[in-house]
Scaffold this motif. Structure first.
Motif: not given
Length: 173
Positions: A96-97, A101-103, A107-108, A119-120
């Motif tokens: 999740d981190e 960070t890269y989206t 945010p999720l 994605l997870r």
């Protein structure tokens, strides 16, 4: 438009207003599940567990334990699907981190739940178990799953983000 011509082409939908415009209506048919590879089916079953845990706001391993005891599907949860769920659960915070960070500006919590689950699981698989030469195929699988299960924009988003994670891992790790 002459009535006989209209009867042949009109499936009951509105026709274009422009004179002389032809419209070809396509009949859409859902993809057949028996054409999915067994790995794809296992990934989808694992996604079901992540999706359910997210929707219920329950711990992933708790939902997995329930699915082992009683499954909503007609067949038991495949061992590979269980392994994928356990992989994500063991690395959930790190995955999740990485995703957060890269989206960019996404945010999720703002993502559709299906995309979040895809994605997870995809990130966990490509970052922690997939050999470098196989990552492209795994990313392609998750992209196809997003195409089948989510919005029109999701496949490109899933593909881009998973590829970015792999690229940056190659630079950093």
């Amino acid at each position: 438009m002459p009535e006989s011509r209209r009867d042949q082409k009109d499936p009951g939908l509105p026709l274009p207003t422009r004179e002389g415009a032809e419209v070809a209506f396509e009949r859409t048919v859902p993809a057949r599940a028996d054409r999915l590879h067994s790995r794809t089916k296992e990934r989808i079953r694992a996604l079901d567990v992540l999706f359910e845990a997210d929707a219920r706001r329950a711990p992933v391993l708790e939902v997995l334990a329930e699915r082992r005891r009683h499954t909503a599907a007609q067949t038991p949860l495949p061992a590979r699907a269980q392994e994928l769920v356990e992989l994500y659960a063991s690395r959930a915070e790190e995955v999740d981190e990485q995703l957060e960070t890269y989206t960019r500006d996404w945010p999720l919590r703002r993502m559709p739940a299906v995309d979040r689950a895809i994605l997870r699981l995809g990130a966990a698989e490509v970052l922690f178990v997939t050999e470098p030469g196989e990552r492209g195929a795994v990313i392609g699988e998750y992209t196809k799953i997003a195409e089948a299960l989510s919005t029109d924009d999701s496949p490109r988003f899933v593909n881009g983000l998973l590829q970015r994670l792999v690229d940056l891992q190659g630079l950093l790790g």
